[in-house]
Design a protein around this motif. Structure first.
Motif, PDB file in Angstrom:
ATOM      1  N   ILE A   1       0.839  -1.203   0.000  1.00 41.35           N
ATOM      2  CA  ILE A   1       0.000   0.000   0.000  1.00 41.35           C
ATOM      3  C   ILE A   1       0.873   1.251   0.000  1.00 41.35           C
ATOM      4  O   ILE A   1       0.686   2.169  -0.809  1.00 41.35           O
ATOM      5  N   ASP A   2       1.846   1.296   0.899  1.00 40.97           N
ATOM      6  CA  ASP A   2       2.699   2.482   1.028  1.00 40.97           C
ATOM      7  C   ASP A   2       3.487   2.750  -0.247  1.00 40.97           C
ATOM      8  O   ASP A   2       3.614   3.896  -0.693  1.00 40.97           O
ATOM      9  N   LYS A   3       4.015   1.691  -0.832  1.00 42.29           N
ATOM     10  CA  LYS A   3       4.795   1.855  -2.060  1.00 42.29           C
ATOM     11  C   LYS A   3       3.912   2.348  -3.201  1.00 42.29           C
ATOM     12  O   LYS A   3       4.295   3.245  -3.966  1.00 42.29           O
ATOM     13  N   GLY A   4       2.721   1.779  -3.311  1.00 41.54           N
ATOM     14  CA  GLY A   4       1.808   2.182  -4.375  1.00 41.54           C
ATOM     15  C   GLY A   4       1.346   3.616  -4.241  1.00 41.54           C
ATOM     16  O   GLY A   4       1.224   4.347  -5.231  1.00 41.54           O
ATOM     17  N   ILE A   5       1.078   4.051  -3.006  1.00 42.90           N
ATOM     18  CA  ILE A   5       0.668   5.437  -2.787  1.00 42.90           C
ATOM     19  C   ILE A   5       1.832   6.392  -3.069  1.00 42.90           C
ATOM     20  O   ILE A   5       1.657   7.449  -3.694  1.00 42.90           O
TER      21      ILE A   5
ATOM     22  N   GLN B   1       4.112   6.008  -5.171  1.00 38.87           N
ATOM     23  CA  GLN B   1       4.291   6.079  -6.617  1.00 38.87           C
ATOM     24  C   GLN B   1       3.047   6.607  -7.329  1.00 38.87           C
ATOM     25  O   GLN B   1       2.977   6.601  -8.550  1.00 38.87           O
ATOM     26  N   LYS B   2       2.048   7.041  -6.536  1.00 37.51           N
ATOM     27  CA  LYS B   2       0.800   7.616  -7.055  1.00 37.51           C
ATOM     28  C   LYS B   2       0.062   6.640  -7.976  1.00 37.51           C
ATOM     29  O   LYS B   2      -0.518   7.035  -9.003  1.00 37.51           O
ATOM     30  N   GLU B   3       0.080   5.367  -7.615  1.00 36.47           N
ATOM     31  CA  GLU B   3      -0.565   4.333  -8.421  1.00 36.47           C
ATOM     32  C   GLU B   3      -1.855   3.806  -7.797  1.00 36.47           C
ATOM     33  O   GLU B   3      -2.550   2.996  -8.422  1.00 36.47           O
ATOM     34  N   LEU B   4      -2.207   4.261  -6.577  1.00 38.91           N
ATOM     35  CA  LEU B   4      -3.360   3.717  -5.876  1.00 38.91           C
ATOM     36  C   LEU B   4      -4.293   4.843  -5.416  1.00 38.91           C
ATOM     37  O   LEU B   4      -4.495   5.065  -4.216  1.00 38.91           O
ATOM     38  N   PRO B   5      -4.896   5.567  -6.350  1.00 38.86           N
ATOM     39  CA  PRO B   5      -5.722   6.721  -5.961  1.00 38.86           C
ATOM     40  C   PRO B   5      -6.947   6.351  -5.122  1.00 38.86           C
ATOM     41  O   PRO B   5      -7.343   7.125  -4.245  1.00 38.86           O
ATOM     42  N   THR B   6      -7.553   5.205  -5.379  1.00 41.87           N
ATOM     43  CA  THR B   6      -8.754   4.822  -4.621  1.00 41.87           C
ATOM     44  C   THR B   6      -8.412   4.472  -3.180  1.00 41.87           C
ATOM     45  O   THR B   6      -9.083   4.923  -2.245  1.00 41.87           O
ATOM     46  N   ILE B   7      -7.376   3.670  -3.005  1.00 44.93           N
ATOM     47  CA  ILE B   7      -6.950   3.327  -1.649  1.00 44.93           C
ATOM     48  C   ILE B   7      -6.496   4.579  -0.917  1.00 44.93           C
ATOM     49  O   ILE B   7      -6.790   4.748   0.285  1.00 44.93           O
TER      50      ILE B   7
ATOM     51  N   PRO C   1       6.815 -11.046  -1.561  1.00 40.59           N
ATOM     52  CA  PRO C   1       6.057  -9.903  -1.046  1.00 40.59           C
ATOM     53  C   PRO C   1       6.444  -8.551  -1.610  1.00 40.59           C
ATOM     54  O   PRO C   1       5.689  -7.589  -1.481  1.00 40.59           O
ATOM     55  N   SER C   2       7.621  -8.431  -2.227  1.00 45.38           N
ATOM     56  CA  SER C   2       8.015  -7.140  -2.788  1.00 45.38           C
ATOM     57  C   SER C   2       7.346  -6.863  -4.131  1.00 45.38           C
ATOM     58  O   SER C   2       7.389  -5.750  -4.647  1.00 45.38           O
ATOM     59  N   ASN C   3       6.703  -7.882  -4.700  1.00 45.20           N
ATOM     60  CA  ASN C   3       6.074  -7.733  -6.009  1.00 45.20           C
ATOM     61  C   ASN C   3       4.813  -6.881  -5.918  1.00 45.20           C
ATOM     62  O   ASN C   3       3.959  -7.124  -5.073  1.00 45.20           O
ATOM     63  N   GLN C   4       4.681  -5.893  -6.798  1.00 50.75           N
ATOM     64  CA  GLN C   4       3.544  -4.967  -6.770  1.00 50.75           C
ATOM     65  C   GLN C   4       2.440  -5.349  -7.752  1.00 50.75           C
ATOM     66  O   GLN C   4       1.414  -4.672  -7.817  1.00 50.75           O
ATOM     67  N   ASN C   5       2.655  -6.407  -8.534  1.00 52.31           N
ATOM     68  CA  ASN C   5       1.641  -6.811  -9.505  1.00 52.31           C
ATOM     69  C   ASN C   5       0.341  -7.119  -8.772  1.00 52.31           C
ATOM     70  O   ASN C   5       0.311  -7.822  -7.783  1.00 52.31           O
ATOM     71  N   GLY C   6      -0.714  -6.595  -9.269  1.00 57.10           N
ATOM     72  CA  GLY C   6      -2.013  -6.863  -8.669  1.00 57.10           C
ATOM     73  C   GLY C   6      -2.553  -5.698  -7.857  1.00 57.10           C
ATOM     74  O   GLY C   6      -3.768  -5.551  -7.697  1.00 57.10           O
ATOM     75  N   MET C   7      -1.681  -4.835  -7.315  1.00 60.94           N
ATOM     76  CA  MET C   7      -2.155  -3.729  -6.484  1.00 60.94           C
ATOM     77  C   MET C   7      -2.912  -2.680  -7.312  1.00 60.94           C
ATOM     78  O   MET C   7      -3.957  -2.175  -6.886  1.00 60.94           O
ATOM     79  N   LYS C   8      -2.399  -2.370  -8.491  1.00 60.03           N
ATOM     80  CA  LYS C   8      -3.091  -1.378  -9.329  1.00 60.03           C
ATOM     81  C   LYS C   8      -4.448  -1.909  -9.796  1.00 60.03           C
ATOM     82  O   LYS C   8      -5.421  -1.152  -9.864  1.00 60.03           O
TER      83      LYS C   8
END
Length: 523
Positions: free
Chosen positions: A54-58, A60-66, A270-277
């Protein structure tokens, strides 16, 4: 390991479509009768969701809904999961408010002294085939909710029904409620097994379980074919919720299971971000089904929680798999697929980075524990003797023992007696103030006690050091990927996002969510 059912259905049998003749009445009875002004509660359980993703995605501005949900709510990174950190046990804890000593579902696999057999809900395709497809399916589809889950301990669905409130479960593994439903078993599963065409079950007012129970069959086309994992996928779950929202049929409480992330992390770590977006886009679709994200928060409380974290398993070159049978060369082990005999001495039930080791003969548990501690990749071994629980650290031989009702009070107001070496379980003790705090093993005393008192028998709890996993002959392994099951922080701490209310759980533990949900729904 939330996809146990799809692994069995797809790998063993393949897939065919069937006409479902049984029509559920879920859409008739599911809508809340408490009026439009009362906020609904939607709980989204995301398998293997972790705060670092979550933190990494935010960032990188990739998780606007979360990010929107966090900015309009509360975000905690250290909610404590159940133990073993396996989906069936965690879901049982979440929906009953108790660890396994209360709900009686010890793990994804465990040994029943009553039935004298190894229970396996579907750990992996090879293990399922060795164990027997018939008993695995029967335990997963009939016994898990029907008899293994403690019948004397109410689920949140049963509690809500007694209060006259409506509830629903979409793809939840644990779903026992008060309303009659029918699972429809495809002919291509019936033929090679003893399963009947239909299985009567008890569930909440609305029960969806992939293609086995789809109340929208004939109303809305959902992804439930071979390539869609029989409906056990995020899109099936989200599309179902969106339909209920748009048709104004939301129950008071809706449990939604989102399994897709787990498979990616098991494979890639666990470091893989595939699926979060993709998860974020699906959540955006859900909020938009209300008209807008702002309107969604006016009408509902959204709770997003993981079920367990994961540990990065070392690559194959680092020998990360602990072959448990090789440690018992002098014992008669139960081999997968065989039956218990008078000669059987040891039974293994492996839950990835954790295992139960059952003693069926006269040796002392401590003797077996001392045998296992010589394996340097094992973290610790624990067992119970009368009111005491013992744990011994792998390789160092340091020991600790503890029991309840002492003078030491932990952060959850639980009282303990602790003797010998607190370092074994990384406990921080303040003798002057009679307090203790937990280090790398969150709520370890209660969670370990919960597992050791979860079912009858004489057995050890064995955990692997971070980076390693335990295995029987045909256990699935995850070299270079991710694994869970154990008590460490990386596998035990999960994120919690609460939006649409300023209320908070009393404690940040999965077992405290049920009382929190009931408070939100009945205040």
């Amino acid at each position: 390991m939330g996809l146990f059912l799809l692994m069995i259905l797809i790998v063993v049998f393949g897939c065919q479509r069937q006409e479902i003749t049984h029509k559920e009445q879920d859409l008739v009875r599911v809508k809340s009768i408490n009026g439009e002004d009362k906020k609904k509660v939607i709980l989204l359980v995301v398998d293997s969701l972790m705060a670092q993703a979550i933190d990494k995605g935010i960032a990188q501005k990739e998780l606007p809904t979360i990010q929107f949900l966090i900015e309009h709510g509360q975000y905690s990174k250290d909610m404590v999961s159940s133990f073993p950190t396996m989906s069936v046990t965690i879901d049982s804890s979440l929906l009953t408010g108790r660890y396994p000593d209360g709900h009686r579902v010890p793990g994804l696999t465990w040994y029943s002294t009553k039935e004298k057999k190894l229970i396996n809900y579907g750990t992996g395709p090879m293990e399922v085939i060795k164990h027997g497809v018939d008993p695995v399916l029967f335990d997963a589809l009939v016994n898990l909710n029907g008899s293994h889950l403690n019948q004397q301990l109410p689920t949140i669905y049963e509690d809500l029904a007694r209060r006259g409130m409506k509830s629903g479960s979409i793809n939840g593994l644990i779903y026992r409620g008060t309303v009659d439903h029918t699972l429809t078993i495809p002919p291509w599963i019936q033929v090679p097994t003893s399963l009947p065409k239909t299985i009567p079950v008890k569930g909440p007012d609305y029960l969806a379980l992939g293609s086995l129970s789809d109340p929208l069959e004939g109303i809305k086309k959902l992804p439930d074919g071979l390539t869609d994992r029989m409906g056990l996928n995020n899109q099936f779950s989200i599309s179902t919720v969106n339909y209920l929202v748009k048709e104004n049929k939301l129950p008071d409480f809706l449990y939604v299971y989102l399994p897709d992330l787990d498979q990616k992390i098991h494979k890639n770590g666990p470091s893989n971000q595939n699926g979060m977006k993709e998860l974020d886009r699906q959540l955006q679709s859900l909020l938009q089904s209300f008209g807008s994200p702002e309107e969604a928060l006016n009408q509902a409380i959204f709770i997003i929680v993981g079920d367990s974290g994961m540990t990065q398993i070392l690559p194959a070159r680092d020998n990360p798999v602990i072959d448990l049978p090789s440690l018992f060369n002098d014992y008669k082990l139960l081999r997968q697929g065989e039956s218990i005999t008078d000669e059987t001495e040891i039974v293994l039930a492996v839950n990835e980075t954790m295992a139960y080791v059952y003693k069926l003969k006269a040796d002392k548990l401590k003797d077996i524990a001392y045998l296992l501690k010589e394996e340097p990749r094992i973290d610790f071994i624990a067992w119970k003797e009368q009111e005491w629980i013992y744990a011994i650290q792998g390789k160092t031989s340091k020991e600790i023992r503890f029991k309840t009702n002492g003078k030491l009070i932990d952060p959850y107001q639980q009282k303990w007696v602790i003797e010998q070496d607190a370092e074994v379980l990384d406990l921080k003790i303040d003798s002057q103030h009679h307090t203790l705090n937990y280090g790398q093993y969150p709520d370890v005393l209660q969670r370990l006690s919960g597992a050791l008192h979860s079912h009858p028998g004489e057995f050890l709890v064995v955990t692997a050091k971070p980076g390693y996993e335990l295995a029987d002959r045909n256990s699935p392994t995850h070299k270079g990927g991710g694994g869970h099951g154990s008590l460490g922080q990386s596998e035990s701490l999960i994120p919690l996002i609460v939006s649409g209310t300023d209320q908070k759980p009393q404690y940040l533990r999965i077992i405290d969510l049920k009382s929190f949900l009931l408070k939100l729904l009945t205040k």
